[in-house]
Design a protein around this motif. Structure first.
Motif, PDB file in Angstrom:
ATOM      1  N   LEU A 197      -7.889   0.439  -5.418  1.00 36.88           N
ATOM      2  CA  LEU A 197      -6.105  -0.326  -4.442  1.00 36.88           C
ATOM      3  C   LEU A 197      -6.692  -2.053  -4.845  1.00 36.88           C
ATOM      4  CD1 LEU A 197      -5.316   1.887  -1.085  1.00 36.88           C
ATOM      5  CD2 LEU A 197      -3.873   0.911  -2.837  1.00 36.88           C
ATOM      6  N   PRO A 203      -5.285   7.208  -5.246  1.00 35.02           N
ATOM      7  CA  PRO A 203      -5.883   7.424  -3.872  1.00 35.02           C
ATOM      8  C   PRO A 203      -6.204   6.272  -3.988  1.00 35.02           C
ATOM      9  CG  PRO A 203      -7.345   7.528  -5.944  1.00 35.02           C
ATOM     10  CD  PRO A 203      -5.777   6.915  -6.272  1.00 35.02           C
ATOM     11  N   PHE A 204      -6.529   6.189  -1.050  1.00 34.08           N
ATOM     12  CA  PHE A 204      -7.958   4.948  -1.531  1.00 34.08           C
ATOM     13  C   PHE A 204      -8.704   5.019  -2.415  1.00 34.08           C
ATOM     14  CE2 PHE A 204      -4.881   6.737   2.190  1.00 34.08           C
ATOM     15  CZ  PHE A 204      -4.736   5.714   2.778  1.00 34.08           C
ATOM     16  N   ARG A 222       0.727   4.586  -2.930  1.00 36.18           N
ATOM     17  CA  ARG A 222       0.069   5.689  -2.586  1.00 36.18           C
ATOM     18  C   ARG A 222       1.679   6.873  -2.869  1.00 36.18           C
ATOM     19  NH1 ARG A 222      -1.124   3.621   2.719  1.00 36.18           N
ATOM     20  NH2 ARG A 222       0.613   3.931   3.832  1.00 36.18           N
ATOM     21  N   SER A 223       2.308   6.010  -3.283  1.00 32.92           N
ATOM     22  CA  SER A 223       3.671   6.753  -3.512  1.00 32.92           C
ATOM     23  C   SER A 223       3.768   6.962  -4.669  1.00 32.92           C
ATOM     24  CB  SER A 223       5.106   6.320  -3.164  1.00 32.92           C
ATOM     25  OG  SER A 223       5.182   5.393  -4.259  1.00 32.92           O
ATOM     26  N   ALA A 270       0.841  -0.763   0.123  1.00 33.01           N
ATOM     27  CA  ALA A 270       0.064  -0.268  -0.444  1.00 33.01           C
ATOM     28  C   ALA A 270       0.602   0.986   0.510  1.00 33.01           C
ATOM     29  CB  ALA A 270      -0.783   0.056   0.787  1.00 33.01           C
ATOM     30  N   GLU A 271       2.025   1.375   0.615  1.00 31.09           N
ATOM     31  CA  GLU A 271       3.134   2.156   0.921  1.00 31.09           C
ATOM     32  C   GLU A 271       3.881   2.928  -0.472  1.00 31.09           C
ATOM     33  OE1 GLU A 271       6.970   4.181   2.655  1.00 31.09           O
ATOM     34  OE2 GLU A 271       5.713   2.078   3.876  1.00 31.09           O
TER      35      GLU A 271
END
Length: 317
Positions: A174, A169-170, A164-165, A160-161
């Motif tokens: 995802l 977006p959430f 996000r990088s 997830a990290e």
């Protein structure tokens, strides 16, 4: 995923070993159990384990010899008394339906759940989103089958990290990446699932054979299995006697595992002539051909893990 031996003896129960049955516990979140064979007193053995009767969702019978099936009517009947027991699938050779109908009719038994009976044909006999089961005939004195359970590959964990990088977006994007689908971001950039997920987790293979002499379909059932369960009724120098009764020896089981490329072999269905003090010798004999050979014993539970992973969390804690 865990395999529990409920009975590892041949023909008749002894003080050390009950007759044949084993339970495969599927990992969380499913936490159900599949039963393979159901010799006399199998339900008594289950009471000595954490496995809940109501969580048994399928039973697979290899053949209709009594030491593999005589516990089935009682177990099916008792399951009606367990709250939450839903439909149960039963797979077995031709004749299994007539056998149960005769017993239930004579004993005035009634099941309070749906029993779905499938008499076997070669190939895939069951499939869902997580597993497939194949059945192929073996060579015994009566029609007898082996089963190959294949867990389907699962997507690797999402980083997830990293996602996000990359500007993901959430929300639904995802989830799509986690499920192996590539996505296009709102700004038009394209992100591949493989960029942000670990490699797929390879599914496990468990092969469980009924009584048999060496035959060609064993290789098909056991190919690359993480765990092979193979009968070893007699010691290695008794191949002639084993063949006369439609059985295998320790050395024949080990050779089958070696030729199939299995990772581990658990031998079972031991003649009552063998005691616990004989097991080290029988295992040593098998290991001359296949170093990862072991002896099954009643109530032994064996974890089946993926390479580099810890055992699945407990379903019964």
């Amino acid at each position: 995923m865990e395999l529990t031996f409920l009975g590892t003896g041949a023909g008749r129960p002894s003080r050390q070993r009950n007759v044949t049955s084993m339970a495969l516990t599927l990992p969380p979140p499913r936490c159900s159990a599949w039963l393979f064979d159901c010799g006399e007193a199998t339900q008594h053995q289950l009471m000595r384990t954490p496995i809940k009767m109501s969580r048994i969702e399928a039973v697979f019978i290899t053949h209709l010899h009594g030491d593999h099936v005589n516990g089935l009517p009682g177990l099916l009947s008792s399951r009606s008394y367990h709250p939450g027991a839903g439909p149960l699938r039963l797979f077995g050779p031709a004749g299994i339906k007539a056998y149960l109908e005769a017993v239930f009719s004579a004993t005035y038994s009634h099941l309070d759940y749906e029993l779905i009976v499938t008499e076997l044909a070669e190939g895939v006999i069951y499939e869902d989103d997580d597993y497939s089961v194949e059945a192929y005939p073996l060579q015994h004195r009566v029609p007898c089958w082996g089963y190959r359970v294949t867990e389907k590959d699962r997507p690797g964990a999402l980083d997830a990290e990293k996602a996000r990088s990359l500007g993901v977006p959430f929300g639904p994007l995802l989830g799509q990446l986690k499920n192996g689908r590539d996505v296009r971001l709102p700004d038009g950039r394209f992100v591949r699932s493989t960029d942000v997920t670990a490699p797929d987790r390879k599914g496990r293979i468990i092969s469980i054979l009924g009584d048999t002499v060496p035959c060609g379909t064993i290789a098909r059932l056991a190919a690359d299995a993480d765990l092979l369960v193979h009968e070893a009724t007699f010691q290695g120098d008794m191949a002639e006697k084993a063949a006369a009764y439609g059985h295998s020896t320790t050395l024949q089981a080990a050779e089958a595992a070696r030729m199939a490329g299995a990772k581990r072999l658990y031998m079972t269905h031991f003649s009552s002539r063998y005691r616990e003090e004989d097991m080290d010798r029988l295992v040593a004999e098998a290991r001359t051909l296949f170093p990862e050979a072991y002896a099954g014993s009643d109530l032994l539970s064996v974890a089946v893990t993926r390479p580099g992973e810890q055992p699945d969390g407990s379903c019964w804690a």
